[in-house]
Design an enzyme around this catalytic site. Structure first.
Site, PDB file in Angstrom:
ATOM      1  N   ARG A  79       5.855  11.412  -1.790  1.00 59.22           N
ATOM      2  CA  ARG A  79       6.234  10.955  -3.136  1.00 59.22           C
ATOM      3  C   ARG A  79       7.730  10.638  -3.127  1.00 59.22           C
ATOM      4  O   ARG A  79       8.503  11.246  -2.366  1.00 59.22           O
ATOM      5  CB  ARG A  79       5.958  12.053  -4.164  1.00 59.22           C
ATOM      6  CG  ARG A  79       4.511  12.485  -4.278  1.00 59.22           C
ATOM      7  CD  ARG A  79       3.699  11.628  -5.219  1.00 59.22           C
ATOM      8  NE  ARG A  79       2.364  12.195  -5.379  1.00 59.22           N
ATOM      9  CZ  ARG A  79       1.941  12.828  -6.472  1.00 59.22           C
ATOM     10  NH1 ARG A  79       2.737  12.976  -7.506  1.00 59.22           N
ATOM     11  NH2 ARG A  79       0.715  13.296  -6.538  1.00 59.22           N
TER      12      ARG A  79
ATOM     13  N   TYR B  73      -4.515   1.114  -7.027  1.00 54.78           N
ATOM     14  CA  TYR B  73      -3.547   0.036  -6.801  1.00 54.78           C
ATOM     15  C   TYR B  73      -4.203  -1.324  -7.040  1.00 54.78           C
ATOM     16  O   TYR B  73      -3.597  -2.226  -7.639  1.00 54.78           O
ATOM     17  CB  TYR B  73      -2.989   0.104  -5.376  1.00 54.78           C
ATOM     18  CG  TYR B  73      -2.540   1.484  -4.959  1.00 54.78           C
ATOM     19  CD1 TYR B  73      -1.886   2.328  -5.856  1.00 54.78           C
ATOM     20  CD2 TYR B  73      -2.786   1.963  -3.671  1.00 54.78           C
ATOM     21  CE1 TYR B  73      -1.483   3.604  -5.484  1.00 54.78           C
ATOM     22  CE2 TYR B  73      -2.397   3.233  -3.294  1.00 54.78           C
ATOM     23  CZ  TYR B  73      -1.746   4.053  -4.193  1.00 54.78           C
ATOM     24  OH  TYR B  73      -1.362   5.315  -3.817  1.00 54.78           O
TER      25      TYR B  73
ATOM     26  N   LYS C 221      10.764  22.529   6.100  1.00 54.32           N
ATOM     27  CA  LYS C 221      11.263  23.413   5.042  1.00 54.32           C
ATOM     28  C   LYS C 221      12.174  24.498   5.612  1.00 54.32           C
ATOM     29  O   LYS C 221      12.733  25.295   4.862  1.00 54.32           O
ATOM     30  CB  LYS C 221      10.093  24.038   4.285  1.00 54.32           C
ATOM     31  CG  LYS C 221       9.286  22.993   3.495  1.00 54.32           C
ATOM     32  CD  LYS C 221       8.136  23.627   2.742  1.00 54.32           C
ATOM     33  CE  LYS C 221       7.350  22.563   1.969  1.00 54.32           C
ATOM     34  NZ  LYS C 221       6.187  23.127   1.255  1.00 54.32           N
TER      35      LYS C 221
ATOM     36  N   HIS D 287      -4.769   6.006  -5.241  1.00 49.85           N
ATOM     37  CA  HIS D 287      -5.488   5.601  -4.045  1.00 49.85           C
ATOM     38  C   HIS D 287      -5.736   4.100  -4.140  1.00 49.85           C
ATOM     39  O   HIS D 287      -5.387   3.447  -5.131  1.00 49.85           O
ATOM     40  CB  HIS D 287      -6.799   6.370  -3.890  1.00 49.85           C
ATOM     41  CG  HIS D 287      -6.612   7.778  -3.418  1.00 49.85           C
ATOM     42  ND1 HIS D 287      -6.119   8.077  -2.164  1.00 49.85           N
ATOM     43  CD2 HIS D 287      -6.842   8.970  -4.033  1.00 49.85           C
ATOM     44  CE1 HIS D 287      -6.059   9.385  -2.011  1.00 49.85           C
ATOM     45  NE2 HIS D 287      -6.480   9.953  -3.139  1.00 49.85           N
ATOM     46  N   ASP D 288      -6.353   3.559  -3.117  1.00 52.65           N
ATOM     47  CA  ASP D 288      -6.558   2.116  -3.020  1.00 52.65           C
ATOM     48  C   ASP D 288      -7.157   1.531  -4.295  1.00 52.65           C
ATOM     49  O   ASP D 288      -6.699   0.511  -4.802  1.00 52.65           O
ATOM     50  CB  ASP D 288      -7.467   1.823  -1.819  1.00 52.65           C
ATOM     51  CG  ASP D 288      -7.496   0.355  -1.449  1.00 52.65           C
ATOM     52  OD1 ASP D 288      -6.596  -0.097  -0.717  1.00 52.65           O
ATOM     53  OD2 ASP D 288      -8.416  -0.356  -1.898  1.00 52.65           O
ATOM     54  N   ILE D 289      -8.175   2.193  -4.832  1.00 51.68           N
ATOM     55  CA  ILE D 289      -8.854   1.692  -6.018  1.00 51.68           C
ATOM     56  C   ILE D 289      -7.904   1.585  -7.211  1.00 51.68           C
ATOM     57  O   ILE D 289      -8.013   0.664  -8.037  1.00 51.68           O
ATOM     58  CB  ILE D 289     -10.070   2.589  -6.344  1.00 51.68           C
ATOM     59  CG1 ILE D 289     -10.959   1.942  -7.395  1.00 51.68           C
ATOM     60  CG2 ILE D 289      -9.627   3.985  -6.774  1.00 51.68           C
ATOM     61  CD1 ILE D 289     -12.272   2.692  -7.600  1.00 51.68           C
TER      62      ILE D 289
ATOM     63  N   ASP E 124      -4.273  -0.269   0.922  1.00 54.24           N
ATOM     64  CA  ASP E 124      -3.822   0.625   1.992  1.00 54.24           C
ATOM     65  C   ASP E 124      -3.491  -0.138   3.268  1.00 54.24           C
ATOM     66  O   ASP E 124      -2.432   0.052   3.878  1.00 54.24           O
ATOM     67  CB  ASP E 124      -4.911   1.651   2.310  1.00 54.24           C
ATOM     68  CG  ASP E 124      -5.029   2.745   1.255  1.00 54.24           C
ATOM     69  OD1 ASP E 124      -4.168   2.802   0.366  1.00 54.24           O
ATOM     70  OD2 ASP E 124      -5.976   3.534   1.340  1.00 54.24           O
TER      71      ASP E 124
END
Length: 385
Positions: free
Chosen positions: A99, A144, A76, A140-142, A170
């Site tokens: 992101r 996706y 930054k 999170h993984d769940i 992941d």
């Protein structure tokens, strides 16, 4: 005469955190790439503190960040961006997992770097990709697995979806798909002199490997109910069975010859013709429940029919096959895994432990041509940690 490691001479700037990106760069580092792990001076990689006390790096962090160098930069600050771009000008690969759009806002996006270094491979790993209506969503993984239709299919028939203790999206979607894309682009850059931008979406990666679900959709027009498809529990010859001691056996006797041998060990020759009969599951449940796992494992040990014990994680680490392959490494007070592939004329080694935050900042900048006075000034400005 020993040969260099397969990826010796490849330099990677790693901006990733937590699991998918760091595991991708771990695989590349273990194969000899020079990986510079870049963290911000505020939080850094959150994995450092997962389940640990203050000032102590977690085992999780240390396992997946070995063989990397540590650099702390405040991107930054203009000075931090300047350092990054100077390093990027001679790097081969950049990996990030922010992101979508964050690296462009920081002034270190693909277009900016490619203008300085046309050979750069720039890989972005995210949950949903760089475009589409979900691109800015957290996940999170769940999540996706849920969007890819995978979570719906995991679990016992009639039961709830089961959450796997293995981060499929992941690790296979983000890490290994990321490695595949990076290596393909690096080879292309070496051949053509031009790099590529690699957009890895973990949801895409999981979806693209749901072959048996797609097979069912093509053949039957609809997916099978949870726990009822060919390889998810719908066949008696491909399932897990609870034993008398509460442990389990895995039956994978799909081929006719294997199933015939399995029935012989079970002393049920009349079951040979019932390989595809779902009703046989109940009878197999009763039979396997009559003996302990070790009794069944002993009976099947010398028979080639794909019937094996289901091991606990502790048992797996001590398994003779795992040991013979050298897959478990005890080093620096930590039990960890060796790389999941072997190369001729290359022996895996932990060249260095996971870096402390900014451990190699000064040496990395010195190698890039910064003087001691310049490095000190950058530290004083807060751009360099």
């Amino acid at each position: 005469m020993s040969r260099p490691a397969p990826l010796a001479g490849i330099r990677i700037l790693d901006l990733t955190r937590l699991l998918p990106g760091p595991v991708a760069t771990l695989h590349l580092a273990d194969l000899g790439a020079e990986v510079i792990k870049i963290e911000d001076p505020q939080l850094g990689d959150y994995a450092r503190t997962l389940g640990t006390g203050a000032g102590e790096d977690s085992a999780y962090f240390r396992m997946i960040n070995r063989n990397k160098q540590g650099l702390v930069l405040d991107l930054k600050k203009p000075e931090g961006v300047g350092i990054f771009l100077k390093l990027a000008a001679t790097a081969d690969v950049i990996v990030e997992s922010f992101r979508p759009g964050v690296v462009d806002k920081l002034g270190i996006g693909y277009a900016t770097v490619a203008a300085l270094n046309p050979k750069i491979t720039y890989c972005s790993i995210s949950g949903y990709g760089q475009d589409g209506p979900y691109k800015d969503f957290a996940g999170h993984d769940i999540n996706y697995l849920g969007y890819a239709g995978v979570l719906d299919q995991i679990g016992r028939a009639g039961g709830d979806p089961a959450i796997p203790n293995f981060q499929i999206a992941d690790l296979l979607g983000g890490a290994l798909t990321g490695v595949m894309g990076i290596l393909a682009a690096v080879v292309d850059a070496q051949r053509t002199g031009l790099g590529r931008y690699v957009d890895v979406a973990m949801t895409d990666s999981v979806l693209a490997h749901t072959y048996f679900t797609m097979l069912r959709l093509n053949d039957a027009g609809q997916s099978a109910a949870r726990g009822c498809d060919l390889l998810s529990g719908g066949l008696p010859c491909y399932a897990t069975y609870r034993c008398a001691d509460g442990k389990y056996m895995a039956v994978g006797a799909l081929e006719g010859k294997f199933w015939q041998s399995c029935c012989a060990v079970l002393e049920r020759p009349e079951w040979v013709g019932r390989q595809w009969d779902a009703a046989l599951r109940g009878e197999l449940d009763e039979l396997f429940a009559s003996r302990s796992r070790e009794e069944w494992a002993s009976r099947f040990a010398t028979v080639d029919c794909c019937v094996t014990p289901v091991l606990s994680p502790e048992e797996a680490l001590k398994n003779e096959q795992i040991a013979a392959r050298g897959m478990v490494v005890h080093a620096h007070g930590l039990t960890q895994f060796a790389p999941p592939l072997k190369f001729s004329e290359h022996e895996f080694a932990i060249r260095q432990t996971a870096p402390k935050a900014g451990e190699h900042s000064a040496s990395i900048l010195a190698a890039a041509g910064y003087s001691a006075a310049e490095i000190e000034a950058l530290r004083a400005s807060g751009a360099l940690g």
